[in-house]
Enzyme design. Structure first.
Site, PDB file in Angstrom:
ATOM      1  CD  GLU A 253      -9.551  -3.522  -3.049  1.00  0.00           C
ATOM      2  OE1 GLU A 253     -10.337  -4.419  -3.365  1.00  0.00           O
ATOM      3  OE2 GLU A 253      -9.929  -2.385  -2.759  1.00  0.00           O
TER       4      GLU A 253
ATOM      5  CG  HIS B 213      -2.059   0.939   1.086  1.00  0.00           C
ATOM      6  ND1 HIS B 213      -1.962   2.264   1.424  1.00  0.00           N
ATOM      7  CD2 HIS B 213      -3.298   0.755   0.580  1.00  0.00           C
ATOM      8  CE1 HIS B 213      -3.118   2.850   1.149  1.00  0.00           C
ATOM      9  NE2 HIS B 213      -3.940   1.963   0.635  1.00  0.00           N
TER      10      HIS B 213
END
Ligand code: ACO
Length: 362
Positions: free
Chosen positions: A306, A251
């Site tokens: 996700e 991320h």
């Protein structure tokens, strides 16, 4: 100095959310997002993001009523959906149809219009499924709150309480996330004093890419590959050595586990029955993190939201081609909150690029 991808650049202030990437904390307008996802409804959190405070009971009833009364899909939208080529995916369809939403005001984005766009998303998805796969277009209902209604429209099934709670947790946790790529797109578009529908259209186009909202489909592929191999570790090592990004890991901001992934993992653990798929996700996660630590030390690569989004949606039997559309259905709230904030103190976005091409001497 050039900051490719604007990494680490602060270009605006926001009161909508705070992300602490080192501590793995996400805060919506002063409230811990994980606690909101546990205790609140979609409409309550949407109200918080749009207005800056949680609604009273009366305000909540009112906004729920507004959601319910904006559900009818206009006939012209149905006609557009009927005309769109079958080859378009669901995000292409949402991007095209949302661009035609009639707003109550061009000059000033309003919560009323944000609600309208948010509530039209399930109807657009359901109508598209009806056109391309012949699924029955469910009757529009006004007895369901937003997440139950979303589930009913996209699956055609009567929503069960535990399914709604799992989906609501996911949708609240993905409603808002600072200046991510799609939110940035929305703010850039509206910074020219364009309108809400255009800003959301830009955001949907940005959301579509596999490095952003398209990741859960890649997670599913990774897990399917893991099922077919005898040696998951070698399979993952090979991917990372070849420079491939593992979908659902890493991320830009979080250098520890994404708090949204932790919350979703909890939900899955609580609702867990005999779920081989979830067990596989846990095994692949552990192996992948260990491989990433070994091959990419110090980069802080862990699971992002996700990864477990794919697991939640798989559990709810939401089709893989609707993963990114479901993410869009929740993030539309954050996008519209940012559009309103951008215009409250607007400066047009206009960074510079350093020219490195040839120079002509005349
Ligand atoms: N798998 C393997 N290596 C990775 C991964 C990954 N998923 N993510 C980052 N890395 C490595 C990079 O190769 C790079 O290594 P290097 O230093 O040897 O060059 C290093 O970690 C830094 O990575 P960057 O790509 O520079 O990090 P950035 O902040 O630009 O990217 C991103 C963040 C796009 C999310 C990236 O981690 C990625 O592509 N992840 C996979 C896609 C994904 O899951 N996206 C969903 C994100 S969550 C969301 O959008 C809601």
């Amino acid at each position: 100095m050039i900051h490719k991808g604007l990494k680490g650049i602060v270009c605006t202030e926001t009161k909508i959310s705070m992300i602490d990437g080192e501590q793995g904390q996400l805060v919506y307008r002063g409230y811990d997002a994980k606690a909101l996802a546990k205790d609140c409804s979609f409409e309550e959190v949407a109200y918080l993001l749009w207005y800056g405070e949680l609604p009273t009971e009366r305000q909540l009833d009112h906004i729920k009523g507004q959601f319910k009364s904006s559900r009818q899909l206009p006939n012209y939208m149905k006609h557009i959906i009927e005309q769109l080529p079958e080859s378009l995916d669901m995000l292409d369809v949402l991007r095209s149809v949302i661009s035609t939403v009639e707003l109550s005001s061009f000059d000033e984005p309003r919560v009323k219009d944000a609600i309208k766009i948010t509530t039209l998303v399930p109807g657009i998805i359901a109508y598209r499924l009806h056109i391309v796969s012949g699924k029955l277009f469910p009757e529009i209902r006004d007895d369901l709150d937003h997440v139950a209604y979303y589930y009913y429209m996209v699956t055609g099934q009567e929503p069960k309480l535990e399914h709604v709670r799992a989906l609501e947790t996911y949708m609240i946790l993905t409603m808002e996330h600072g200046l991510n790529a799609s939110t940035f797109s929305a703010r850039v578009t509206v910074s020219t004093k364009s309108d809400l529908a255009s800003a959301i259209t830009s955001a949907i186009g940005t959301m579509k890419g596999p490095l952003h909202g398209g990741a859960p489909t890649g997670v599913l592929e990774l897990l399917n590959e893991a099922v077919q191999t005898h040696d998951i570790r070698s399979m993952i090592q090979e991917k990372v050595q070849q420079g491939e990004k593992l979908m659902g890991f890493g991320h830009r901001v979080y250098k520890t586990m994404d708090p949204r992934a932790i919350a979703l993992k909890d939900v899955l653990q609580q609702n867990k029955q005999d779920d081989d798929w979830f067990d596989l996700a846990l095994i692949v996660e552990e192996i992948a993190i260990s491989v990433l630590e070994e091959l990419k030390p110090g980069r802080g690569l862990y699971t992002n939201v996700e990864y477990y989004a794919a697991a939640v949606m798989n559990e709810l039997e939401i089709d893989a081609n609707l993963f990114t559309a479901t993410f869009t259905a929740s993030r539309v709230v954050g996008w519209s909150a940012h559009v309103m904030e951008q215009l409250s103190d607007n400066v047009i976005f206009r960074p510079k690029a350093e020219y490195v091409g040839p120079v002509f001497n005349h």
